[in-house]
Design a protein around this motif. Structure first.
Motif, mmCIF file in Angstrom:
data_model
loop_
_atom_site.group_PDB
_atom_site.id
_atom_site.type_symbol
_atom_site.label_atom_id
_atom_site.label_comp_id
_atom_site.label_asym_id
_atom_site.label_seq_id
_atom_site.Cartn_x
_atom_site.Cartn_y
_atom_site.Cartn_z
ATOM 1 N N VAL B 26 31.315 55.417 5.305
ATOM 2 C CA VAL B 26 32.105 55.070 6.478
ATOM 3 C C VAL B 26 32.734 53.714 6.177
ATOM 4 O O VAL B 26 32.040 52.733 5.892
ATOM 5 C CB VAL B 26 31.215 55.018 7.740
ATOM 6 C CG1 VAL B 26 31.995 54.474 8.922
ATOM 7 C CG2 VAL B 26 30.702 56.414 8.055
ATOM 8 N N CYS B 32 34.774 52.956 14.361
ATOM 9 C CA CYS B 32 33.914 53.879 15.110
ATOM 10 C C CYS B 32 33.605 53.291 16.490
ATOM 11 O O CYS B 32 33.681 53.971 17.507
ATOM 12 C CB CYS B 32 32.597 54.126 14.383
ATOM 13 S SG CYS B 32 32.777 54.582 12.659
ATOM 14 N N LYS B 39 32.386 59.473 18.903
ATOM 15 C CA LYS B 39 31.706 59.419 17.589
ATOM 16 C C LYS B 39 31.630 60.849 17.068
ATOM 17 O O LYS B 39 30.564 61.417 16.824
ATOM 18 C CB LYS B 39 30.300 58.821 17.696
ATOM 19 C CG LYS B 39 30.201 57.560 18.533
ATOM 20 C CD LYS B 39 30.720 56.328 17.802
ATOM 21 C CE LYS B 39 30.661 55.100 18.686
ATOM 22 N NZ LYS B 39 31.836 54.951 19.593
ATOM 23 N N ILE B 40 32.830 61.422 16.929
ATOM 24 C CA ILE B 40 32.946 62.875 16.821
ATOM 25 C C ILE B 40 32.250 63.450 15.583
ATOM 26 O O ILE B 40 31.752 64.569 15.602
ATOM 27 C CB ILE B 40 34.437 63.300 16.920
ATOM 28 C CG1 ILE B 40 34.576 64.781 17.215
ATOM 29 C CG2 ILE B 40 35.248 62.901 15.717
ATOM 30 C CD1 ILE B 40 34.204 65.162 18.603
ATOM 31 N N CYS B 41 32.143 62.647 14.509
ATOM 32 C CA CYS B 41 31.457 63.170 13.313
ATOM 33 C C CYS B 41 29.973 63.433 13.585
ATOM 34 O O CYS B 41 29.358 64.265 12.927
ATOM 35 C CB CYS B 41 31.629 62.229 12.122
ATOM 36 S SG CYS B 41 30.972 60.579 12.403
ATOM 37 N N MET B 57 27.184 53.039 11.857
ATOM 38 C CA MET B 57 26.952 54.452 11.586
ATOM 39 C C MET B 57 25.914 54.582 10.487
ATOM 40 O O MET B 57 26.088 54.050 9.389
ATOM 41 C CB MET B 57 28.270 55.109 11.156
ATOM 42 C CG MET B 57 28.216 56.611 11.087
ATOM 43 S SD MET B 57 27.797 57.378 12.653
ATOM 44 C CE MET B 57 29.386 57.318 13.487
ATOM 45 N N CYS B 74 37.463 63.424 10.714
ATOM 46 C CA CYS B 74 37.458 62.052 11.251
ATOM 47 C C CYS B 74 38.887 61.697 11.650
ATOM 48 O O CYS B 74 39.779 61.690 10.813
ATOM 49 C CB CYS B 74 36.944 61.044 10.232
ATOM 50 S SG CYS B 74 37.246 59.328 10.748
ATOM 51 N N PRO B 75 39.107 61.393 12.934
ATOM 52 C CA PRO B 75 40.486 61.184 13.397
ATOM 53 C C PRO B 75 41.105 59.901 12.847
ATOM 54 O O PRO B 75 42.299 59.690 12.982
ATOM 55 C CB PRO B 75 40.353 61.119 14.924
ATOM 56 C CG PRO B 75 38.921 60.798 15.180
ATOM 57 C CD PRO B 75 38.128 61.308 14.027
ATOM 58 N N HIS B 76 40.291 59.040 12.242
ATOM 59 C CA HIS B 76 40.824 57.758 11.762
ATOM 60 C C HIS B 76 40.746 57.614 10.241
ATOM 61 O O HIS B 76 40.825 56.507 9.727
ATOM 62 C CB HIS B 76 40.091 56.611 12.456
ATOM 63 C CG HIS B 76 40.231 56.676 13.945
ATOM 64 N ND1 HIS B 76 41.404 56.406 14.597
ATOM 65 C CD2 HIS B 76 39.345 57.046 14.912
ATOM 66 C CE1 HIS B 76 41.244 56.579 15.892
ATOM 67 N NE2 HIS B 76 40.002 56.984 16.116
ATOM 68 N N ASN B 78 38.378 57.520 8.334
ATOM 69 C CA ASN B 78 37.453 56.403 8.152
ATOM 70 C C ASN B 78 36.272 56.778 7.244
ATOM 71 O O ASN B 78 35.312 56.023 7.154
ATOM 72 C CB ASN B 78 36.959 55.958 9.538
ATOM 73 C CG ASN B 78 36.338 54.577 9.511
ATOM 74 O OD1 ASN B 78 36.649 53.765 8.645
ATOM 75 N ND2 ASN B 78 35.443 54.319 10.449
ATOM 76 N N ILE B 79 36.338 57.946 6.644
ATOM 77 C CA ILE B 79 35.226 58.361 5.778
ATOM 78 C C ILE B 79 35.746 58.593 4.366
ATOM 79 O O ILE B 79 36.694 59.364 4.157
ATOM 80 C CB ILE B 79 34.560 59.651 6.315
ATOM 81 C CG1 ILE B 79 33.894 59.363 7.673
ATOM 82 C CG2 ILE B 79 33.524 60.182 5.310
ATOM 83 C CD1 ILE B 79 33.385 60.595 8.395
HETATM 84 S S1 SF4 Z 1 34.631 60.370 13.294
HETATM 85 FE FE1 SF4 Z 1 35.329 58.674 12.002
HETATM 86 S S2 SF4 Z 1 35.879 57.037 13.430
HETATM 87 FE FE2 SF4 Z 1 34.678 58.547 14.564
HETATM 88 S S3 SF4 Z 1 32.597 57.773 14.468
HETATM 89 FE FE3 SF4 Z 1 32.839 59.181 12.746
HETATM 90 S S4 SF4 Z 1 33.475 57.901 11.035
HETATM 91 FE FE4 SF4 Z 1 33.753 56.689 12.899
#
Ligand code: SF4
Ligand SMILES: Cc1cc2nc3c(=O)[nH]c(=O)nc-3n(C[C@H](O)[C@H](O)[C@H](O)COP(=O)(O)OP(=O)(O)OC[C@H]3O[C@@H](n4cnc5c(N)ncnc54)[C@H](O)[C@@H]3O)c2cc1C
Ligand code: SF4
Lengths: 379, 95
Positions: B26, B32, B39-41, B57, B74-76, B78-79
């Motif tokens: 992450v 997040c 925190k969709i993941c 996370m 992940c909508p951003h 970010n992973i």
């Molecule tokens: S989906 Fe992406 S932005 Fe959302 S909590 Fe998980 S890692 Fe963070």
């Protein structure tokens, strides 16, 4: 990340390492990678997985500027004479391996094709282009399976479950028999799970405990749990499948018929078409994009292209009209179970009851119109 | 009643040959925290690898099925997602 046209391509060669090496504690194999100019075959950058920076620099300096079109003998000799470390043989073998890959690389790395993405063949898949399937293997006595599913020895059966089984999110449940196990699973578009905030393993439990399913799996014992993505973007999601020296096959190219859940036959056939194209390219010693693009044409002419085209609007059509799955499919399931239930009522009475269940005239009209649309995308 | 109902019980059925280093990263916990209310993941990951701990996370990469959903979902973006190093990761026995 946007789609980017690149002038170079990335290739790699691998070899086993001898024991007792520094690099061995990190990797079992030695890899040499090279970025090669597509047009002239010149190595513009190179690296390898030797443990010391000095060693990696040496190999890179030796390879840079060399054109693969001139063959590999010269850098191979330089490496053989110049690198006197323990990895000499492994380096030479990895370089040969890299050269072998240089003509055409076939990307068959599945739905998570990081290589095709790196090459700019496609952007990252969208959550509505992949379905997440979770599955459990359930152990059950062979005789019970044959009895319960009415099978002869060595026969199998599959059951597809639409609608209510997936809580109205686009997707399907499935149950199939193996010799002494059952596979039960559920697949839904990742976008659906995100939108409805559903945990995939809870959905699987929901399917397992559904009154229509439970009797089939009664008394079985879960022995393995699996999760995998299925590319279900269909026709519109097929990425670039041919470039200079590169072909993409199978799941990596989104070649799955989501409606019939067929992927393995498309993966095999696309592999065969890729091989045929490479043989042709080899005969003419031409590995350019315009030559290898024959593969795309063959693919589109084959049943793969034709089937995917036929259903090209199906999944997205269904996703944008949730009523198919929220209302109609439970309705159809209800209708089907009424038709098949033996309770003394005639088929005619049953049809009348089903007709009443469908709701007011206005609702019926809407239903008919939606069904017409569904029929159009499916036919 | 069927066994293996919870995700912990399901994961117990799976064999992993865990690496010592994570193949999942992450990139920014702050995204997040501030941009991802659900925190969709932590919801769609089929192995419950991601656990939100107040401000960061937690990534239980050892139980990852390598499905790729988190990279795509992940909508951003970010992973950072890679396969585990050769020889490590999930081991399929039957499926
Ligand atoms: S989906 Fe992406 S932005 Fe959302 S909590 Fe998980 S890692 Fe963070
Ligand atoms: C639950 C489920 C049910 C299915 N049911 C059916 C069905 O009934 N009928 C049907 O026809 N199809 C079905 N499919 C689809 C079918 O399984 C796939 O379409 C097919 O396996 C695709 O083959 P592939 O070779 O393209 O990709 P994959 O089978 O995914 O193979 C790709 C391989 O490449 C490996 N790999 C990735 N990156 C690298 C790398 N850098 N280096 C080395 N190796 C790498 C991966 O580990 C993987 O083993 C189903 C799929 C699922 C998930
Ligand atoms: S790859 Fe799949 S199983 Fe692994 S962490 Fe991501 S979503 Fe979870």
């Amino acid at each position: 990340m946007g789609v980017r046209e690149t002038n170079t391509q990335f290739i790699a060669g691998h070899a086993r390492l001898p024991s007792g090496m520094a690099a061995k504690s990190v990797f079992d194999t030695l890899t040499i990678t090279a970025e090669v100019d597509k047009k002239y075959g010149v190595i513009v950058d190179a690296s390898c997985t030797l443990a010391t920076e000095h060693g990696r620099d040496y190999v890179a300096r030796l390879l840079k500027g060399h054109s693969l079109k001139d063959g590999i003998d010269e850098p191979l000799a330089q490496l053989h004479e110049g690198y006197l470390g323990k990895a000499n043989q492994a380096l030479c073998a990895a370089l040969k391996d890299l050269y072998k890959h240089a003509d055409v690389v076939v990307l068959a790395d599945g739905v998570n094709s990081l290589l095709a993405k790196q090459l700019g063949f496609h952007r990252e898949w969208r959550p509505d282009e992949v379905a997440l399937a979770t599955m459990e293997i359930l152990k059950l006595d062979k005789n019970i399976i044959e009895d319960r599913f009415n099978l002869e020895a060595n026969q199998g059966c599959t059951i597809e479950i639409f609608g209510d089984a997936t809580k109205g999110i686009l997707g399907t449940g499935f149950l199939y028999t193996n010799k002494d196990t059952l596979s039960i699973g559920v697949g839904t578009l990742l976008s659906g799970l995100i939108k409805h905030k559903i945990k995939p393993y809870e959905l699987l439990e929901y399917v397992k405990n559904h009154p229509m399913i439970r009797p089939y799996i009664q008394g079985s014992e879960p022995v393995e749990y699996l999760a995998h993505l299925i590319p279900e973007g269909g026709y519109h999601s097929i990425p670039k499948v041919a470039g200079h020296g590169v072909l993409v096959v199978g799941d990596a190219a989104q070649l799955v018929n989501a409606i019939h859940r067929e992927g393995s036959n498309m993966a095999m056939t696309s592999g065969r078409l890729a091989a045929e194209t490479i043989i042709m390219a080899k005969e003419q010693n031409d590995f350019s994009e315009s030559m290898l693009d024959q593969y795309r044409m063959k693919l589109m002419e084959s049943f793969i292209g034709q089937d995917l085209k036929k259903y090209k609007d199906a999944t997205h059509h269904f996703e944008s009209f949730p009523q198919y799955f929220d209302q109609y499919i439970p309705m159809l399931n209800r209708a089907a179970s009424q038709m098949f239930t033996v309770d003394g009522a005639s088929k005619w009475e049953k049809q009348k009851k089903i007709w009443r269940d469908l709701g007011s005239t206005k609702q019926k009209f809407k239903l008919a119109r939606d069904m017409m649309k569904a029929w159009k995308v499916m036919k | 009643m069927m066994k293996a109902q919870t995700i912990e019980e399901k994961q117990y059925l799976v064999r992993f040959n865990a690496d010592t280093k994570s193949h999942l990263h992450v990139l920014d916990d702050n995204i997040c925290l501030t941009k991802c209310p659900d925190k969709i993941c932590t919801i769609f990951c089929p192995a419950a690898v991601y656990k939100w701990e107040d401000i960061r996370m937690h990534v239980g990469y050892e139980g990852c099925h390598e499905c790729g959903s988190c990279r795509i979902g992940c909508p951003h973006e970010n992973i950072r997602w890679e396969y585990p190093r050769g020889g490590h990761g999930i081991v399929f026995r039957l499926g």
